[in-house]
Design an enzyme around this catalytic site. Structure first.
Site, PDB file in Angstrom:
ATOM      1  NE  ARG A  17      79.196  91.060  37.734  1.00 13.92           N
ATOM      2  CZ  ARG A  17      78.331  89.944  37.510  1.00 13.92           C
ATOM      3  NH1 ARG A  17      77.298  90.391  37.062  1.00 13.92           N
ATOM      4  NH2 ARG A  17      78.759  88.728  38.035  1.00 13.92           N
ATOM      5  N   GLY A  83      92.696  84.114  44.909  1.00 11.17           N
ATOM      6  CA  GLY A  83      91.987  83.085  44.425  1.00 11.17           C
ATOM      7  C   GLY A  83      91.464  82.229  45.420  1.00 11.17           C
ATOM      8  CB  THR A  84      88.504  79.780  45.657  1.00  9.17           C
ATOM      9  OG1 THR A  84      88.902  79.085  44.300  1.00  9.17           O
ATOM     10  CG2 THR A  84      87.483  80.824  44.871  1.00  9.17           C
ATOM     11  N   GLY A 106      80.258  83.611  51.125  1.00  8.83           N
ATOM     12  CA  GLY A 106      79.549  84.608  51.942  1.00  8.83           C
ATOM     13  C   GLY A 106      78.296  85.533  51.116  1.00  8.83           C
ATOM     14  N   GLY A 142      82.822  76.526  36.962  1.00 11.39           N
ATOM     15  CA  GLY A 142      83.704  75.404  36.768  1.00 11.39           C
ATOM     16  C   GLY A 142      82.910  74.272  36.077  1.00 11.39           C
ATOM     17  NE  ARG A 340      57.639 108.097  68.201  1.00 11.64           N
ATOM     18  CZ  ARG A 340      57.780 109.086  68.806  1.00 11.64           C
ATOM     19  NH1 ARG A 340      57.041 109.996  68.869  1.00 11.64           N
ATOM     20  NH2 ARG A 340      58.926 109.318  69.307  1.00 11.64           N
ATOM     21  CE1 TYR A 394      62.435 117.465  75.563  1.00 15.79           C
ATOM     22  CE2 TYR A 394      62.129 118.705  73.762  1.00 15.79           C
ATOM     23  CZ  TYR A 394      62.889 118.048  74.810  1.00 15.79           C
ATOM     24  OH  TYR A 394      64.005 118.298  74.574  1.00 15.79           O
TER      25      TYR A 394
HETATM   26  C1  UD1 Z   1      84.317  79.559  41.778  1.00 18.19           C
HETATM   27  C2  UD1 Z   1      84.873  78.225  41.290  1.00 18.19           C
HETATM   28  C3  UD1 Z   1      83.851  77.927  39.992  1.00 18.19           C
HETATM   29  C4  UD1 Z   1      82.391  77.715  40.586  1.00 18.19           C
HETATM   30  C5  UD1 Z   1      82.175  79.026  41.054  1.00 18.19           C
HETATM   31  C6  UD1 Z   1      80.771  78.985  41.381  1.00 18.19           C
HETATM   32  C7  UD1 Z   1      87.215  78.343  41.692  1.00 18.19           C
HETATM   33  C8  UD1 Z   1      88.548  78.594  41.203  1.00 18.19           C
HETATM   34  N1  UD1 Z   1      86.244  78.518  40.994  1.00 18.19           N
HETATM   35  O1  UD1 Z   1      84.394  80.577  40.644  1.00 18.19           O
HETATM   36  O2  UD1 Z   1      84.267  76.508  39.824  1.00 18.19           O
HETATM   37  O3  UD1 Z   1      81.626  77.154  39.454  1.00 18.19           O
HETATM   38  O4  UD1 Z   1      82.824  79.486  42.158  1.00 18.19           O
HETATM   39  O5  UD1 Z   1      80.129  80.169  41.905  1.00 18.19           O
HETATM   40  O6  UD1 Z   1      87.008  78.161  43.201  1.00 18.19           O
HETATM   41  N2  UD1 Z   1      87.186  84.601  47.004  1.00 18.19           N
HETATM   42  C9  UD1 Z   1      87.823  84.965  48.028  1.00 18.19           C
HETATM   43  N3  UD1 Z   1      89.205  84.801  47.688  1.00 18.19           N
HETATM   44  C10 UD1 Z   1      89.660  85.016  46.583  1.00 18.19           C
HETATM   45  C11 UD1 Z   1      88.516  84.777  45.608  1.00 18.19           C
HETATM   46  C12 UD1 Z   1      87.433  84.663  45.633  1.00 18.19           C
HETATM   47  O7  UD1 Z   1      87.406  85.016  49.362  1.00 18.19           O
HETATM   48  O8  UD1 Z   1      90.971  85.320  46.505  1.00 18.19           O
HETATM   49  C13 UD1 Z   1      85.538  84.305  47.300  1.00 18.19           C
HETATM   50  C14 UD1 Z   1      84.737  85.368  46.644  1.00 18.19           C
HETATM   51  O9  UD1 Z   1      84.482  86.730  47.673  1.00 18.19           O
HETATM   52  C15 UD1 Z   1      83.401  84.650  46.636  1.00 18.19           C
HETATM   53  C16 UD1 Z   1      83.960  83.336  46.479  1.00 18.19           C
HETATM   54  O10 UD1 Z   1      85.134  83.298  47.021  1.00 18.19           O
HETATM   55  O11 UD1 Z   1      82.499  84.682  47.798  1.00 18.19           O
HETATM   56  C17 UD1 Z   1      83.928  82.762  45.039  1.00 18.19           C
HETATM   57  O12 UD1 Z   1      84.705  83.447  44.173  1.00 18.19           O
HETATM   58  P1  UD1 Z   1      84.320  83.927  42.544  1.00 18.19           P
HETATM   59  O13 UD1 Z   1      85.328  84.766  41.978  1.00 18.19           O
HETATM   60  O14 UD1 Z   1      82.809  84.153  42.662  1.00 18.19           O
HETATM   61  O15 UD1 Z   1      84.151  82.534  42.091  1.00 18.19           O
HETATM   62  P2  UD1 Z   1      85.020  82.085  40.867  1.00 18.19           P
HETATM   63  O16 UD1 Z   1      86.392  81.920  41.127  1.00 18.19           O
HETATM   64  O17 UD1 Z   1      84.745  82.645  39.671  1.00 18.19           O
END
Ligand code: UD1
Ligand code: CA
Length: 466
Positions: A17, A83-84, A106, A142, A340, A394
């Site tokens: 986004r 996923g996280t 980050g 979450g 400068r 110069y």
């Molecule tokens: C996550 C939480 C959710 C919480 C929300 C808060 C999980 C499953 N869910 O949601 O409960 O309310 O954050 O903002 O953890 N990232 C990675 N690798 C991945 C996926 C994500 O590095 O494979 C990083 C993203 O770049 C970001 C952070 O993890 O910085 C969170 O990811 P994002 O997708 O924003 O969060 P949700 O999974 O939607």
């Protein structure tokens, strides 16, 4: 209670986004990359190490972030992004068992170290602790599911939640502290059998509960501390929140701001006592303002030291870059002046409108008040440098110095062709092009002599035939 803290910063996500070529966590807030705020916050917590998980734009992200002085920084790649939970799994091999892992994102730049310290205290090196808050509209987050006795049972992602669970307004912020040894065991139990087919870090809560361990929650009210950046609009909102914090800190220290909403500090601004800053000023890099300094409206000032009592009038641009700029005590600069790199102004120096100074030293009391250029010059005390005069520093290939000794008066519209020295106390007649050194005390004039032709008949307009 003391245990080593290792921070994991999740930064592998795409940031679609933002609609930008630049990886999301490198977008700037207060002049620093979003993820750099997170890393610097970890350093303020005296974390032992920071592990940044990269994926999208990994090379750029890794090159764009700096290790703090006292905290080790390493990068681990997550490819693909599943996923996280999967993200933290990638970091697990480099996390030592004797510590607590603090999970941060980050793209969440404004968390206060005190808040994280409270979370770590709750974790106490023995249990999982979550940072939570209530949101009027919790859509997408979450949910924190609690038992009737209020103990935390699980985090259920929005897409997996029942109607009843979706009514819960307490959400997981994305920040947790967890003893690393426990985390390692729980990570190995994650699966992706959920609505999004992702490995959810949030499933560790269920495992803790199943293992009979209590889960702590630190419930905060200040949403800005856990707000993430997903779009340019959110980035701009957090920028203002950050700038307001900076402004409040300055005002608490006594700095008077005409309007705290119209100040931008993109670096470090250090103010002495009784500093006044008018509206719409931008400070970049490291800027130091001495006691009683006044900055007029609409100034841009970068990498400069401005000493006590100096006044910078409106619309002045000062950029010291690497060499720095120094403005001496009681100096007056602007309006519409440009300083400068390497401009070094002594006490009570005056630099007026449309005057540019580069790599030049001006001794106490020297003045260049109108439309002038001083480059690679050494200017003595009390020199008066006339309107429209320039140093021709110069020659098309090399730069040369101009020395203007004390008490010299340079008239208007002069060209001083460097290398050249104007002897002390000398005067240079207006309109002169000076190519040779001048003697102290001398009047030097180098221009065509004035010619007078009496009764001069101006040309007449020729009448054209119709
Ligand atoms: C996550 C939480 C959710 C919480 C929300 C808060 C999980 C499953 N869910 O949601 O409960 O309310 O954050 O903002 O953890 N990232 C990675 N690798 C991945 C996926 C994500 O590095 O494979 C990083 C993203 O770049 C970001 C952070 O993890 O910085 C969170 O990811 P994002 O997708 O924003 O969060 P949700 O999974 O939607
Ligand atoms: Ca997600």
């Amino acid at each position: 209670m003391s245990f080593p803290v290792d921070v994991v910063v999740m930064a592998a996500g795409k940031g679609t986004r933002m609609k930008s070529q630049r990886p999301k966590v490198l977008h700037r807030l207060g002049g620093r990359a979003l993820a750099q705020h997170v890393i610097d916050c970890a350093a303020r917590l005296s974390a032992r190490s920071v592990v940044v998980i990269t994926g999208h734009g990994a090379e750029q992200v890794e090159a764009g972030l700096q290790a703090p002085a006292t905290t080790a920084l390493r990068f681990v790649r997550q490819e693909p992004q599943l996923g996280t939970g999967h993200a933290v799994q990638q970091a697990a091999p480099v996390l030592p068992d004797d510590g607590v892992t603090l999970v941060l994102s980050g793209d969440v730049p404004l968390t206060r170290p005190e808040t994280l310290q409270t979370l770590l205290d709750l974790c106490a090196g023995t249990r999982l602790a979550l940072l939570t808050l209530d949101m009027p509209d919790p859509t997408g987050y979450g949910r924190i599911v609690r038992a009737p006795d209020a103990s935390v049972q699980a985090i259920v992602e929005h897409k997996d939640a029942s109607e009843a669970q979706r009514a819960i307004t307490e959400i997981y912020s994305g920040i947790m502290a967890v003893p690393t040894q426990l985390l390692r065991g729980w990570l190995s139990r994650l699966d992706n059998r959920n609505a999004q087919g992702e490995y959810y870090l949030t499933d560790v809560v269920k495992f803790a509960v199943a293992d009979g361990l209590s889960v702590a929650a630190h419930r905060i009210v200040d949403a800005v501390q856990v707000a993430g950046v997903n779009s340019p609009v959110q980035l701009a909102e957090l920028e203002r929140a950050h700038q307001r914090r900076v402004a409040d800190t300055l005002m608490e220290q006594g700095t008077r701001l005409a309007d705290p909403a119209r100040l931008d500090v993109r670096g470090e601004l250090l103010c002495g006592q009784d500093v006044e800053i008018d509206v719409n000023c931008v400070f970049e890099g490291r800027v130091q303002l001495g006691n009683g300094v006044r900055i007029g409206a609409n100034c841009v000032i970068a990498n400069a030291v401005i000493e006590a009592g100096a006044v910078i009038h409106p619309f002045t641009h000062i950029d010291g870059e690497k060499l720095g700029v120094k403005v001496g005590p009681g100096a007056l600069v602007g309006p519409f002046a440009r300083l400068r790199p390497g401009a070094d102004l002594g006490a009570e120096v005056h630099i007026g409108n449309f005057v540019e100074v580069k790599n030049s030293t001006l001794a106490a009391g020297a003045k260049a008040n109108h439309l002038a250029y001083l480059g690679d010059a050494t200017v003595g005390e009390r020199v008066n440098y006339g309107a429209g005069s320039i140093t021709a520093n110069y020659d098309g290939a090399n730069k040369h110095r101009t020395v203007i000794e004390a008490d010299v008066h340079v008239g208007s519209n002069c060209v001083l062709v460097a290398p050249v020295t104007i002897g002390a106390g000398g005067t240079v007649g207006g309109g002169s092009t000076i190519t040779k050194d001048t003697a102290p005390g001398a009047l030097s004039v180098a221009r065509g002599k004035q010619v007078g032709i009496a009764n001069w008949q101006r040309p007449q307009k020729v009448k054209k035939a119709p």
